[in-house]
Motif scaffolding. Sequence first.
Motif, PDB file in Angstrom:
ATOM      1  N   ARG A  19     -10.007   3.625   2.996  1.00 18.00           N
ATOM      2  CA  ARG A  19     -10.013   4.240   5.122  1.00 18.00           C
ATOM      3  C   ARG A  19     -10.083   2.610   5.356  1.00 18.00           C
ATOM      4  O   ARG A  19     -10.231   2.829   6.663  1.00 18.00           O
ATOM      5  N   VAL A  20     -11.305   2.013   4.686  1.00 21.99           N
ATOM      6  CA  VAL A  20     -11.726   0.940   5.515  1.00 21.99           C
ATOM      7  C   VAL A  20     -10.109   0.135   6.402  1.00 21.99           C
ATOM      8  O   VAL A  20     -10.514  -0.837   6.993  1.00 21.99           O
ATOM      9  N   LEU A  21      -9.067   0.200   5.385  1.00 20.71           N
ATOM     10  CA  LEU A  21      -7.711  -0.591   5.609  1.00 20.71           C
ATOM     11  C   LEU A  21      -7.525  -0.237   7.069  1.00 20.71           C
ATOM     12  O   LEU A  21      -7.005  -0.922   7.881  1.00 20.71           O
ATOM     13  N   VAL A  22      -7.289   0.802   6.719  1.00 16.74           N
ATOM     14  CA  VAL A  22      -7.444   1.753   7.886  1.00 16.74           C
ATOM     15  C   VAL A  22      -7.816   1.305   9.449  1.00 16.74           C
ATOM     16  O   VAL A  22      -7.600   1.637  10.077  1.00 16.74           O
ATOM     17  N   GLU A  23      -9.242   1.547   9.156  1.00 18.29           N
ATOM     18  CA  GLU A  23      -9.931   1.573  10.114  1.00 18.29           C
ATOM     19  C   GLU A  23     -10.317   0.067  11.089  1.00 18.29           C
ATOM     20  O   GLU A  23     -10.137   0.070  11.934  1.00 18.29           O
ATOM     21  N   SER A  24      -9.449  -0.997  10.292  1.00 13.05           N
ATOM     22  CA  SER A  24     -10.050  -2.554  10.377  1.00 13.05           C
ATOM     23  C   SER A  24      -9.245  -2.782  10.956  1.00 13.05           C
ATOM     24  O   SER A  24      -8.509  -3.873  11.487  1.00 13.05           O
ATOM     25  N   ALA A  25      -7.775  -2.777  11.265  1.00 16.46           N
ATOM     26  CA  ALA A  25      -6.147  -2.972  11.233  1.00 16.46           C
ATOM     27  C   ALA A  25      -5.470  -2.496  12.286  1.00 16.46           C
ATOM     28  O   ALA A  25      -5.760  -1.231  13.576  1.00 16.46           O
ATOM     29  N   PRO A  26      -5.506  -3.545  13.580  1.00 11.16           N
ATOM     30  CA  PRO A  26      -4.915  -3.364  14.597  1.00 11.16           C
ATOM     31  C   PRO A  26      -3.674  -2.112  14.718  1.00 11.16           C
ATOM     32  O   PRO A  26      -3.808  -1.974  16.385  1.00 11.16           O
ATOM     33  N   ASP A  27      -3.187  -2.485  14.433  1.00 11.08           N
ATOM     34  CA  ASP A  27      -1.920  -1.982  14.289  1.00 11.08           C
ATOM     35  C   ASP A  27      -0.851  -1.563  13.357  1.00 11.08           C
ATOM     36  O   ASP A  27      -0.611  -2.308  11.861  1.00 11.08           O
ATOM     37  N   PRO A  28       0.170  -1.329  12.875  1.00 13.54           N
ATOM     38  CA  PRO A  28       0.930  -0.534  11.484  1.00 13.54           C
ATOM     39  C   PRO A  28       1.583  -1.459  10.492  1.00 13.54           C
ATOM     40  O   PRO A  28       1.143  -1.590   9.616  1.00 13.54           O
ATOM     41  N   ALA A  29       2.067  -2.562  11.744  1.00 17.14           N
ATOM     42  CA  ALA A  29       2.320  -3.799  10.779  1.00 17.14           C
ATOM     43  C   ALA A  29       1.241  -4.606  10.524  1.00 17.14           C
ATOM     44  O   ALA A  29       1.238  -4.778   9.382  1.00 17.14           O
ATOM     45  N   ARG A  30       0.342  -4.945  10.651  1.00 17.39           N
ATOM     46  CA  ARG A  30      -0.845  -5.082  10.371  1.00 17.39           C
ATOM     47  C   ARG A  30      -1.387  -5.197   9.063  1.00 17.39           C
ATOM     48  O   ARG A  30      -1.518  -5.126   7.983  1.00 17.39           O
ATOM     49  N   GLU A  33       0.253  -5.592   6.315  1.00 19.02           N
ATOM     50  CA  GLU A  33       0.448  -6.963   5.050  1.00 19.02           C
ATOM     51  C   GLU A  33      -1.191  -6.939   4.803  1.00 19.02           C
ATOM     52  O   GLU A  33      -1.452  -7.078   3.882  1.00 19.02           O
ATOM     53  N   MET A  34      -2.301  -5.550   5.590  1.00 19.82           N
ATOM     54  CA  MET A  34      -2.912  -5.676   4.636  1.00 19.82           C
ATOM     55  C   MET A  34      -3.269  -5.237   3.037  1.00 19.82           C
ATOM     56  O   MET A  34      -3.996  -5.913   2.316  1.00 19.82           O
ATOM     57  N   VAL A  35      -2.838  -4.084   3.544  1.00 15.78           N
ATOM     58  CA  VAL A  35      -2.489  -3.663   2.533  1.00 15.78           C
ATOM     59  C   VAL A  35      -1.663  -4.464   1.178  1.00 15.78           C
ATOM     60  O   VAL A  35      -2.337  -4.202  -0.502  1.00 15.78           O
ATOM     61  N   GLY A  41      -4.633  -9.062  -5.027  1.00 23.54           N
ATOM     62  CA  GLY A  41      -5.836  -9.172  -5.251  1.00 23.54           C
ATOM     63  C   GLY A  41      -6.223  -9.885  -4.415  1.00 23.54           C
ATOM     64  O   GLY A  41      -7.884  -9.927  -5.318  1.00 23.54           O
ATOM     65  N   VAL A  42      -6.271 -10.016  -2.923  1.00 20.50           N
ATOM     66  CA  VAL A  42      -7.779 -10.423  -2.175  1.00 20.50           C
ATOM     67  C   VAL A  42      -8.462  -9.643  -2.493  1.00 20.50           C
ATOM     68  O   VAL A  42      -8.618  -8.375  -1.666  1.00 20.50           O
ATOM     69  N   PRO A  43      -9.603 -10.140  -1.966  1.00 19.61           N
ATOM     70  CA  PRO A  43     -10.588  -9.601  -2.594  1.00 19.61           C
ATOM     71  C   PRO A  43     -10.890  -8.774  -0.662  1.00 19.61           C
ATOM     72  O   PRO A  43     -10.389  -9.077  -0.017  1.00 19.61           O
ATOM     73  N   LEU A  44     -11.171  -7.175  -0.514  1.00 18.53           N
ATOM     74  CA  LEU A  44     -11.443  -6.939   0.739  1.00 18.53           C
ATOM     75  C   LEU A  44     -11.660  -6.996   1.240  1.00 18.53           C
ATOM     76  O   LEU A  44     -11.840  -7.087   3.153  1.00 18.53           O
ATOM     77  N   GLU A  45     -13.270  -7.948   1.638  1.00 21.57           N
ATOM     78  CA  GLU A  45     -13.962  -8.236   2.603  1.00 21.57           C
ATOM     79  C   GLU A  45     -13.321  -9.179   3.022  1.00 21.57           C
ATOM     80  O   GLU A  45     -13.034  -9.706   4.673  1.00 21.57           O
ATOM     81  N   TYR A  46     -12.184 -10.676   2.846  1.00 23.65           N
ATOM     82  CA  TYR A  46     -11.384 -11.240   3.204  1.00 23.65           C
ATOM     83  C   TYR A  46     -10.179 -10.531   3.752  1.00 23.65           C
ATOM     84  O   TYR A  46      -9.979 -11.446   4.991  1.00 23.65           O
ATOM     85  N   VAL A  47     -10.282  -9.723   3.276  1.00 22.58           N
ATOM     86  CA  VAL A  47      -8.429  -8.733   4.512  1.00 22.58           C
ATOM     87  C   VAL A  47      -9.064  -8.436   5.132  1.00 22.58           C
ATOM     88  O   VAL A  47      -8.731  -8.468   6.439  1.00 22.58           O
ATOM     89  N   VAL A  48     -10.442  -7.622   5.093  1.00 20.87           N
ATOM     90  CA  VAL A  48     -10.872  -6.764   6.704  1.00 20.87           C
ATOM     91  C   VAL A  48     -11.244  -8.191   7.735  1.00 20.87           C
ATOM     92  O   VAL A  48     -11.802  -7.659   9.069  1.00 20.87           O
ATOM     93  N   GLY A  49     -11.858  -9.640   7.136  1.00 20.70           N
ATOM     94  CA  GLY A  49     -12.761 -10.106   7.722  1.00 20.70           C
ATOM     95  C   GLY A  49     -13.733  -9.849   8.031  1.00 20.70           C
ATOM     96  O   GLY A  49     -15.342 -10.566   8.520  1.00 20.70           O
ATOM     97  N   TRP A  50     -14.806  -9.018   6.733  1.00 24.68           N
ATOM     98  CA  TRP A  50     -16.169  -8.785   7.143  1.00 24.68           C
ATOM     99  C   TRP A  50     -17.055  -7.559   5.669  1.00 24.68           C
ATOM    100  O   TRP A  50     -15.952  -7.439   4.285  1.00 24.68           O
ATOM    101  N   ALA A  51     -18.151  -7.718   5.417  1.00 21.36           N
ATOM    102  CA  ALA A  51     -18.676  -6.989   4.603  1.00 21.36           C
ATOM    103  C   ALA A  51     -20.222  -5.959   4.640  1.00 21.36           C
ATOM    104  O   ALA A  51     -20.283  -6.766   5.995  1.00 21.36           O
TER     105      ALA A  51
END
Length: 252
Positions: A19-30, A33-35, A41-51
Motif C-alpha cells: 500500500r505504501v509503495l503504491v501510494e508513493s510511486a509517481p507512475d507505474p514504471a517507478r 523499480e521501487m518494488v 532488501g532495501v529498507p522501505l523507508e529508503y525506497v519511498v524517501g520517508w518514515a
Amino acid sequence: MIVARLRAAGCVFAEDEARVLVESAPDPARLDEMVAERVRGVPLEYVVGWAEFCGLRVAMAPGVFVPRHRTELLVRLAAAAAAADASVLVDLACGSGAIAAAVAHRVGGLSIYASDIEPAAVAVARRNLAPYGGRVYAGDLFEPLPATLRGAVDVLVANVPYVPSGAVGLLPPEAREHEPLRALDGGADGLDVLRRVAAGARDWLRPGGTLFSEIGVDQIDAARAALTAAGLKPEIVADEDLDATVVVGRHE
C-alpha cells in the motif's frame, strides 16, 4: 502481484508495504523499480524517501539511521520534560532528526539544535527540522555545537548506538547492510558512546537539565553506573509494550 512479490522476499507486512509503495510511486514504471528495490532488501523507508514516526512523516535517505517505533518512549519522556520547563533542546547523533522533530511537534517554542557525524544524516535532519527552526551541525556529538549552549541546555536527547559490537552481525539484514555501522555499533558492551555523552553532559546541561538516552534492558546497571560516574542522577524508565528502555540523567 506486488503483495506476492514482497511476501516471497520475506516481507512480514507485505500488504501494508504494498500500500505504501503504491501510494508513493509517481507512475507505474517507478512503482516497478521501487518494488524491485524492496525485494532486493532495501529498507522501505529508503525506497519511498520517508518514515512514519510518532505520527509524523519524516524525510529519509540511504545511509541514514531509520527511526524505530520503540523510540517513541524517549520522545514522550523528552516532550514531558520540555513542556514542564524547557526552552533549549539538543539532539546528539540525531540521524534524521526524527526525535527532535517529534518533540518540537508536541511542544511549541523550543530552540532546537542537533548534530550528527554522518553527512547524509545532517542533510536529512536539516530538512526535517527546518519547519521548527532547528539548527543542525555536522560533527561528533558536542564538538560542533555553539559554545553559547554550554550550561544552557534544558533537554538533551542522545539516541546513540547501543548494540554491542559482537551482536551487530545478529541484526536484521536491512539494518546491518544498509544503515551506517557507527549508527549501530556501541562498542564492546554497547555503551561506549553513551559514556562519552554522559561525560560531557554536565558541561552542557543547565542545573536541573536532563539527558535521555535509549538502552537495552540488559544494560541498565552499566548505564546507571556510567551516568552516576559522570555526576548525573540516573533513573530508568521502561515500556513493555514498546519493548523500550530509556536511561534518564539529571544534572542537579
